[in-house]
Design a protein around this motif. Sequence first.
Motif, mmCIF file in Angstrom:
data_model
loop_
_atom_site.group_PDB
_atom_site.id
_atom_site.type_symbol
_atom_site.label_atom_id
_atom_site.label_comp_id
_atom_site.label_asym_id
_atom_site.label_seq_id
_atom_site.Cartn_x
_atom_site.Cartn_y
_atom_site.Cartn_z
ATOM 1 N N ASP A 37 0.833 -1.198 0.000
ATOM 2 C CA ASP A 37 0.000 0.000 0.000
ATOM 3 C C ASP A 37 0.873 1.256 0.000
ATOM 4 O OD1 ASP A 37 0.911 0.249 2.620
ATOM 5 O OD2 ASP A 37 -1.040 0.838 3.394
ATOM 6 N N PRO A 38 0.287 2.442 -0.215
ATOM 7 C CA PRO A 38 1.084 3.675 -0.259
ATOM 8 C C PRO A 38 1.895 3.929 1.002
ATOM 9 C CG PRO A 38 -1.079 4.064 -1.190
ATOM 10 C CD PRO A 38 -1.125 2.683 -0.595
ATOM 11 N N GLY A 39 1.437 3.410 2.149
ATOM 12 C CA GLY A 39 2.231 3.547 3.363
ATOM 13 C C GLY A 39 3.567 2.849 3.242
ATOM 14 N N ASN A 40 3.576 1.690 2.615
ATOM 15 C CA ASN A 40 4.841 0.998 2.345
ATOM 16 C C ASN A 40 5.745 1.842 1.462
ATOM 17 O OD1 ASN A 40 2.746 -1.310 2.779
ATOM 18 N ND2 ASN A 40 4.707 -2.305 3.005
ATOM 19 N N VAL A 41 5.137 2.411 0.428
ATOM 20 C CA VAL A 41 5.920 3.226 -0.502
ATOM 21 C C VAL A 41 6.563 4.396 0.230
ATOM 22 C CG1 VAL A 41 5.857 4.568 -2.626
ATOM 23 C CG2 VAL A 41 4.372 2.576 -2.383
ATOM 24 N N ALA A 42 5.772 5.095 1.044
ATOM 25 C CA ALA A 42 6.288 6.256 1.762
ATOM 26 C C ALA A 42 7.378 5.857 2.753
ATOM 27 C CB ALA A 42 5.150 6.965 2.488
ATOM 28 N N SER A 43 7.128 4.783 3.510
ATOM 29 C CA SER A 43 8.101 4.363 4.520
ATOM 30 C C SER A 43 9.406 3.910 3.888
ATOM 31 C CB SER A 43 7.507 3.231 5.372
ATOM 32 O OG SER A 43 6.387 3.677 6.089
ATOM 33 N N ASN A 44 9.323 3.052 2.876
ATOM 34 C CA ASN A 44 10.536 2.534 2.253
ATOM 35 C C ASN A 44 11.266 3.600 1.447
ATOM 36 O OD1 ASN A 44 10.487 -0.343 3.030
ATOM 37 N ND2 ASN A 44 8.593 -0.409 1.862
ATOM 38 N N MET A 45 10.502 4.466 0.791
ATOM 39 C CA MET A 45 11.126 5.542 0.030
ATOM 40 C C MET A 45 11.849 6.511 0.971
ATOM 41 S SD MET A 45 11.498 6.515 -3.150
ATOM 42 C CE MET A 45 10.192 5.621 -3.980
ATOM 43 N N THR A 46 11.211 6.854 2.082
ATOM 44 C CA THR A 46 11.833 7.754 3.053
ATOM 45 C C THR A 46 13.063 7.117 3.675
ATOM 46 O OG1 THR A 46 9.675 8.736 3.545
ATOM 47 C CG2 THR A 46 11.431 9.112 5.140
ATOM 48 N N ALA A 47 12.967 5.822 3.991
ATOM 49 C CA ALA A 47 14.109 5.116 4.590
ATOM 50 C C ALA A 47 15.303 5.109 3.644
ATOM 51 C CB ALA A 47 13.707 3.689 4.957
ATOM 52 N N GLY A 48 15.057 4.844 2.373
ATOM 53 C CA GLY A 48 16.163 4.812 1.413
ATOM 54 C C GLY A 48 16.752 6.183 1.163
#
Length: 425
Positions: A37-48
Amino acid sequence: MPKNLATRPQARPRLTTNLRAAALLGPALVAGVAYLDPGNVASNMTAGARYGYLLVWVVIAGNVMAWLIQYLSAKLGLVTGRSLPEVLGQRIRNRWARRAFWLQAELVAMATDIAEVLGGAVALNLLFDIPLIYGGVITGAVSITLLAVQSRRGPRHFEFVIIGLMAVIVIGFVAGLFVAPPDPAAIAGGMLPRFTDSGSVLLAASILGATIMPHAIYAHSALARDRFPTGPGHAPDPARPSLRILLTATRWDVTIAMVIAGSVNLAILLLAAANLAGVSGTDSLEGAHAAITANLGGLIGTLFAVGLLASGLASTSVGAYAGAEIMHGLLTVRVPLLARRLVTLIPALFILGVGFDPTLALVLSQVVLSFGIPFALIPLVALTSQRRTLGEHVNRRLTTILGIVFAILLITLNAVLLWLVLTGA
């Protein structure tokens, strides 16, 4: 007789068996959309973008935990013929305790809805420059259409639609790695478990909340129950595969779903680590999209936005399904999926209307989800380890031990996160 002709009659039964086995797949793939879901995208994108390859190990560890957890959820639904919320609704006798449990589960489901609608709204803004508030309305309207498919055409048609959207998600988020592949040595270094500061702990909790999602645990047991009505209270069906065959197919189903979800989540983090680290403004989805477009080209940027849109549309439908099951199982109140979808749109549209940063709201929603994990995971492990609940299909001792260890790790991480936030460390 030629050898090839002699072997043909044997090939047909094998092909038929493989097709029958493939027909049993699907519930885990639908539940697996919750991991994209978009939460995954935001979390992983921010982490990277912030920490490079530092948290690669968190994505991998979370996916390993998710495999066991989702299989246990599906097994509970198959063996008992009831979802996890239904079983808990029967086991929690105290009315106020049951309502309190429902309230926390409902808040988790609402946090999920917020993340998914926000992601769809951001994607529509990136693709068509649609204002966020209208994008949220459109996302909600499309999700209502998808839920109508589930209500009127049944679980199988719903699965086909969601799996199609999952294919779009995979293409959208993985394409960039073929244009700008990450550094293999850096990936290997990211597999060493460690943190650097409280921010990395916050993002680790966010990644785990987005990877091991409480509503996916509740939903998977219901999806398995609806697709294969077995267990007590269901009439025997000679055409239905045996429970052991269903459990074997479920293990394959979960494995395929988790490999896809884990690979895409890792790809998102690696894409950000390889191309967005040190680039200003990449902490937001809009900034990440702009940086991806500038560095990798307009096609990759468009694919990323399309993947984000498919992610929001698919996951918000599964989230609404889970929320309705939570209410039905714990409160024995059956709210139509479409009516529930309209109600749960309100918080997301409010956030979009007041101008709150969508990406920050997405990351914070995943932290809320991480705190809801123990309330779903501990009962799941406890119930599946009871012979009176699952009979001969009760967990093996090693399975129960792993479930307990995973629960302890997740609860400990959340406690450390809370301490860091409260102390300002």
